[in-house]
Design a protein around this motif. Structure first.
Motif, mmCIF file in Angstrom:
data_model
loop_
_atom_site.group_PDB
_atom_site.id
_atom_site.type_symbol
_atom_site.label_atom_id
_atom_site.label_comp_id
_atom_site.label_asym_id
_atom_site.label_seq_id
_atom_site.Cartn_x
_atom_site.Cartn_y
_atom_site.Cartn_z
ATOM 1 N N ARG A 110 -29.027 35.584 -19.390
ATOM 2 C CA ARG A 110 -28.330 34.920 -18.283
ATOM 3 C C ARG A 110 -27.099 34.196 -18.805
ATOM 4 O O ARG A 110 -27.015 33.824 -19.976
ATOM 5 C CB ARG A 110 -29.252 33.916 -17.577
ATOM 6 C CG ARG A 110 -29.723 32.783 -18.471
ATOM 7 C CD ARG A 110 -30.596 31.783 -17.732
ATOM 8 N NE ARG A 110 -31.134 30.762 -18.635
ATOM 9 C CZ ARG A 110 -30.465 29.665 -19.000
ATOM 10 N NH1 ARG A 110 -29.231 29.451 -18.521
ATOM 11 N NH2 ARG A 110 -31.001 28.791 -19.822
ATOM 12 N N ARG A 111 -26.150 33.996 -17.903
ATOM 13 C CA ARG A 111 -24.985 33.172 -18.231
ATOM 14 C C ARG A 111 -25.420 31.715 -18.297
ATOM 15 O O ARG A 111 -26.204 31.252 -17.496
ATOM 16 C CB ARG A 111 -23.898 33.327 -17.164
ATOM 17 C CG ARG A 111 -23.156 34.650 -17.181
ATOM 18 C CD ARG A 111 -22.282 34.813 -18.422
ATOM 19 N NE ARG A 111 -21.291 33.752 -18.549
ATOM 20 C CZ ARG A 111 -20.063 33.799 -18.023
ATOM 21 N NH1 ARG A 111 -19.679 34.850 -17.327
ATOM 22 N NH2 ARG A 111 -19.211 32.814 -18.218
ATOM 23 N N ALA A 112 -24.901 30.993 -19.277
ATOM 24 C CA ALA A 112 -25.297 29.594 -19.449
ATOM 25 C C ALA A 112 -24.101 28.657 -19.462
ATOM 26 O O ALA A 112 -24.208 27.516 -19.907
ATOM 27 C CB ALA A 112 -26.102 29.435 -20.739
ATOM 28 N N GLY A 113 -22.960 29.123 -18.969
ATOM 29 C CA GLY A 113 -21.795 28.256 -18.881
ATOM 30 C C GLY A 113 -20.530 28.925 -19.378
ATOM 31 O O GLY A 113 -20.558 30.000 -19.988
ATOM 32 N N SER A 114 -19.414 28.279 -19.102
ATOM 33 C CA SER A 114 -18.098 28.765 -19.523
ATOM 34 C C SER A 114 -17.501 27.815 -20.550
ATOM 35 O O SER A 114 -17.809 26.623 -20.569
ATOM 36 C CB SER A 114 -17.165 28.883 -18.316
ATOM 37 O OG SER A 114 -17.691 29.789 -17.357
ATOM 38 N N VAL A 115 -16.622 28.353 -21.385
ATOM 39 C CA VAL A 115 -15.962 27.568 -22.422
ATOM 40 C C VAL A 115 -14.471 27.917 -22.414
ATOM 41 O O VAL A 115 -14.109 29.090 -22.520
ATOM 42 C CB VAL A 115 -16.550 27.849 -23.819
ATOM 43 C CG1 VAL A 115 -15.843 27.006 -24.877
ATOM 44 C CG2 VAL A 115 -18.045 27.586 -23.840
ATOM 45 N N GLY A 116 -13.633 26.907 -22.284
ATOM 46 C CA GLY A 116 -12.188 27.137 -22.278
ATOM 47 C C GLY A 116 -11.659 27.490 -23.657
ATOM 48 O O GLY A 116 -12.284 27.175 -24.681
#
Length: 295
Positions: free
Chosen positions: A190-196
């Protein structure tokens, strides 16, 4: 989980320390090795927290680089096995840990090797994979480590945002493909967040994403993993084709492919993007005995 209150502390690396350390080692990040070093302390703390690393964990970290994430992991885990292909960085990492977290040095094991070529790691069986993975080898590394390190129960990897979408995609979407299906053989993803992109040095041209993996049992099937993966590869080699057409070479003919698909309970007119890993396993079970040998 978080480290116990009496655990030794680690002084994390910030932007200035990262650049100073790189200068001291004569290191310049290379695209060949996919090196983008994390310079934001909040990001490494977030990764460790999201991964749920605790005092009982033996963590495998791939591509520790200058040690940004390594230091945070050492403060939370029982042990960290850092696999680094760059010999300069591999040799320097123990010194960085000794300088910035002297009480944690004994928790670190450095393996100077290509993660795609290791067959295991020294010491106690690892329980978690936590890493900022080089974009160009992220998927092969994840799949290889899940295969050769069966004790891994979970993972959290930071990868290119597009790769994160592909790994975590479910059937029916346009980004669902070979990485999605093969990862599902080993784990729930699963996706667990985004990082710039600004948390890295040098700044990459793309954003990143966090992907969480939880080990699961592979589908119950008499077919071997390589046999199932051969079906997956064939199905997506020409993803716009129906499975009847796409699997013709695998089965020996389109008619044989249709027979195998029907025996597996899969619609021959469907495309690979609609098929789950369990379905691919059933298809592999029904490959005709006289089908051409595959290399």
């Amino acid at each position: 989980m978080t480290p116990s209150e009496d655990a030794p502390a680690a002084r994390l690396l910030g932007p200035a320390e990262i650049r100073a350390l790189a200068d001291r080692l004569g290191v310049r990040p290379t695209k060949t090795l996919g090196q983008n070093f994390v310079i934001d302390q909040g990001t490494v703390r977030r990764i460790v927290r999201t991964a749920g690393v605790g005092p009982g964990d033996v963590v495998v970290e791939v591509g520790p680089g200058l040690g940004s994430l390594t230091l945070a992991l050492l403060a939370a885990a029982r042990r960290v096995v850092a696999v680094e292909v760059d010999p300069v960085l591999a040799a320097a990492l123990p010194g960085t840990v000794a300088e910035r977290a002297p009480g944690l040095r004994e928790r670190l094991e450095v393996v100077a090797a290509d993660a795609l070529r290791i067959g295991g790691v020294p010491g106690p069986p690892p329980t978690a994979l936590v890493a900022n993975l080089p974009y160009n080898v992220a998927v092969p590394v994840v799949l290889h480590l899940l295969e050769v390190l069966p004790s891994l129960r979970r993972g959290l990897v930071m990868v290119q945002a597009e790769v994160a979408e592909r790994l975590a995609a479910g059937p029916g979407g346009k980004v669902y493909g070979v990485p999605s299906v093969k990862a599902a053989w080993y784990a729930r993803v699963r996706r667990a967040g985004s990082v710039g992109r600004t948390v890295f040095w040098p700044v990459p041209g793309v954003d990143s994403g966090l992907v969480a993996l939880e080990r699961r049992e592979p589908p119950s099937t008499p077919a071997r993993r390589d046999e199932v993966f051969a079906v997956v590869d064939a199905a997506f080699a020409q993803r716009r084709k129906t499975l009847r057409a796409a699997l013709a070479g695998w089965a020996g003919s389109a008619a044989a492919a249709e027979a195998a698909l029907r025996a597996a309970g899969v619609d021959p007119s469907a495309r690979g993007e609609a098929v789950r890993i369990e379905d691919f396993a059933r298809i592999a079970e029904h490959r005709p005995a006289g089908a051409p040998a595959r290399s």
